[in-house]
Design a protein around this motif. Structure first.
Motif, PDB file in Angstrom:
ATOM      1  N   TYR A  51       0.846  -1.194   0.000  1.00  0.00           N
ATOM      2  CA  TYR A  51       0.000   0.000   0.000  1.00  0.00           C
ATOM      3  C   TYR A  51       0.878   1.239   0.000  1.00  0.00           C
ATOM      4  CZ  TYR A  51      -3.225   3.483   2.053  1.00  0.00           C
ATOM      5  OH  TYR A  51      -3.975   4.599   2.319  1.00  0.00           O
ATOM      6  N   GLU A  55      -0.207   8.021  -1.857  1.00  0.00           N
ATOM      7  CA  GLU A  55      -1.174   8.083  -2.951  1.00  0.00           C
ATOM      8  C   GLU A  55      -2.465   7.328  -2.643  1.00  0.00           C
ATOM      9  OE1 GLU A  55       0.767   6.690  -6.440  1.00  0.00           O
ATOM     10  OE2 GLU A  55       2.106   8.413  -6.591  1.00  0.00           O
ATOM     11  N   HIS A  57      -2.932   4.066  -2.864  1.00  0.00           N
ATOM     12  CA  HIS A  57      -3.131   3.116  -3.941  1.00  0.00           C
ATOM     13  C   HIS A  57      -2.493   1.762  -3.617  1.00  0.00           C
ATOM     14  CE1 HIS A  57      -3.281   6.766  -6.916  1.00  0.00           C
ATOM     15  NE2 HIS A  57      -4.378   6.636  -6.201  1.00  0.00           N
ATOM     16  N   LYS A  59      -0.057  -1.097  -4.916  1.00  0.00           N
ATOM     17  CA  LYS A  59       1.052  -1.216  -5.856  1.00  0.00           C
ATOM     18  C   LYS A  59       1.659  -2.614  -5.796  1.00  0.00           C
ATOM     19  CE  LYS A  59       2.598   3.591  -6.284  1.00  0.00           C
ATOM     20  NZ  LYS A  59       3.771   4.496  -6.159  1.00  0.00           N
ATOM     21  N   THR A  75       1.065   0.280 -10.566  1.00  0.00           N
ATOM     22  CA  THR A  75      -0.098   0.605  -9.729  1.00  0.00           C
ATOM     23  C   THR A  75      -1.238  -0.310 -10.150  1.00  0.00           C
ATOM     24  OG1 THR A  75       0.572   2.913  -9.440  1.00  0.00           O
ATOM     25  CG2 THR A  75      -1.749   2.384  -9.055  1.00  0.00           C
ATOM     26  N   ASP A  77      -4.347  -0.731  -8.397  1.00  0.00           N
ATOM     27  CA  ASP A  77      -5.672  -0.141  -8.187  1.00  0.00           C
ATOM     28  C   ASP A  77      -5.496   1.253  -7.604  1.00  0.00           C
ATOM     29  OD1 ASP A  77      -8.331   0.409  -7.745  1.00  0.00           O
ATOM     30  OD2 ASP A  77      -8.726  -1.298  -6.444  1.00  0.00           O
ATOM     31  N   ASP A  78      -6.081   2.251  -8.263  1.00  0.00           N
ATOM     32  CA  ASP A  78      -6.006   3.635  -7.788  1.00  0.00           C
ATOM     33  C   ASP A  78      -7.393   4.247  -7.628  1.00  0.00           C
ATOM     34  OD1 ASP A  78      -6.751   3.925 -10.410  1.00  0.00           O
ATOM     35  OD2 ASP A  78      -5.032   5.144 -11.010  1.00  0.00           O
ATOM     36  N   SER A  79      -8.420   3.397  -7.486  1.00  0.00           N
ATOM     37  CA  SER A  79      -9.801   3.881  -7.414  1.00  0.00           C
ATOM     38  C   SER A  79     -10.220   4.146  -5.969  1.00  0.00           C
ATOM     39  CB  SER A  79     -10.747   2.858  -8.051  1.00  0.00           C
ATOM     40  OG  SER A  79     -10.639   1.612  -7.389  1.00  0.00           O
ATOM     41  N   ASN A  81      -9.104   5.027  -1.793  1.00  0.00           N
ATOM     42  CA  ASN A  81      -8.109   4.643  -0.792  1.00  0.00           C
ATOM     43  C   ASN A  81      -8.118   3.120  -0.696  1.00  0.00           C
ATOM     44  OD1 ASN A  81      -6.420   4.358   1.386  1.00  0.00           O
ATOM     45  ND2 ASN A  81      -7.559   5.721   2.745  1.00  0.00           N
ATOM     46  N   ASP A 102     -10.599  -2.054   0.678  1.00  0.00           N
ATOM     47  CA  ASP A 102     -10.928  -0.764   0.075  1.00  0.00           C
ATOM     48  C   ASP A 102     -11.481   0.116   1.199  1.00  0.00           C
ATOM     49  OD1 ASP A 102     -12.236   1.410  -1.104  1.00  0.00           O
ATOM     50  OD2 ASP A 102     -12.916   0.248  -2.837  1.00  0.00           O
TER      51      ASP A 102
END
Length: 272
Positions: A51, A55, A57, A59, A75, A77-79, A81, A102
């Motif tokens: 994590y 950001e 996200h 990684k 990366t 998942d960046d959708s 926190n 998530d």
């Protein structure tokens, strides 16, 4: 994670007792490296999920040699926190799969990587509504993932039996709802190929083991192998050479690390 320098590091031992140890920095993006998990990829080289707190996200770093002198970073998942409490396994295709929390939607998510570096991934939401902390993922002989996780809204231990490799569909089960249970979960597959989960019972201050007697977990056998004080925190589980579970966990009362070698698959009659 190197908390002082806020970087992700990878370390390897150069002797069996790890008296000689070396480390290499993987990500210097700032406050990265929390909630790490690691596996060996199909090429035999390390794959690290983590994590990025700066950001918010998820990684992944795919090492291109045993000591990660070179690596590919992506990366996943960046959708929102996302990326807390990562747990990784190899999918049936040899690419990483990752379960994680998530925090934006308070749910359990799952990523199926399309390649070893996870530069492309299929991301799905498995369960939502105050669930998904403390995830643990395995992939069965049928190629389908199984995810253990904590329902922190109801204080239950839950299990997701994925019916597709990308976990876009899953059967969701409550495995244990007796008291406040399910945090600090870890999971392995037993010699019978069925899930065995170690986890903390906060109400009883105990270590608990849940063994699914069948693949669908319609028959679950739960044992309490240690309830001596406040025990069962931060569990980890694996199979020994005899095919029986071995569990490590923290004894908060005595500030000790404990190890349990189970006498059977359900850990009945075992003593730490």
């Amino acid at each position: 994670v190197d908390n002082t320098n806020k970087v992700v590091k990878f370390g390897w031992c150069e002797d069996p007792e790890c008296r000689v140890f070396q480390a290499r920095t993987i990500d210097t993006a700032g406050q990265a490296g929390q909630h790490t998990s690691i596996i060996l990829g199909r090429d035999g080289w390390p794959v690290i999920g983590y994590y990025d707190n700066a950001e918010s996200h998820l990684k992944l770093a795919h090492c291109l040699d045993p000591h990660c002198a070179t690596f590919e970073r992506s990366t996943v998942d960046d959708s929102g926190n996302v990326g807390w409490y990562t747990s990784m396994a190899l999918g049936a295709d040899g690419n990483p799969v990752i379960s994680y929390f998530d925090a934006t939607r308070r749910g359990l998510k799952f990523a199926r990587c399309a390649n070893p570096s996870c530069s492309s991934a299929r991301v799905t939401t498995v369960d939502i509504g105050g669930v998904g902390l403390g995830t643990a993922t395995v992939v069965g002989a049928d190629g389908l993932p199984v995810i253990a996780y904590w329902d922190f809204l109801n204080d239950d231990l839950k299990l997701a039996l994925c019916t597709r490799p990308d976990c876009a569909r899953a059967t969701l089960l409550v495995i244990d709802r007796q008291g406040a249970v399910g945090s600090n979960a870890a999971m392995t597959l037993g010699a019978d190929g069925n899930p065995i989960i170690s986890y903390h019972d906060h109400t009883g201050g105990a270590l608990k083991i849940a063994h699914c007697a069948d693949r669908a977990c319609t028959d679950v056998r739960i044992s309490v192998p240690d309830s001596n004080g406040s025990v069962g925190w931060h569990t980890s589980i694996a199979l020994g050479a005899d095919g029986l579970p071995i569990v490590s966990y923290y004894d908060d009362t005595n500030k000790d690390l404990k190890v349990l070698h189970c006498g059977d698959a359900s850990c009945n009659g075992a003593a730490p």
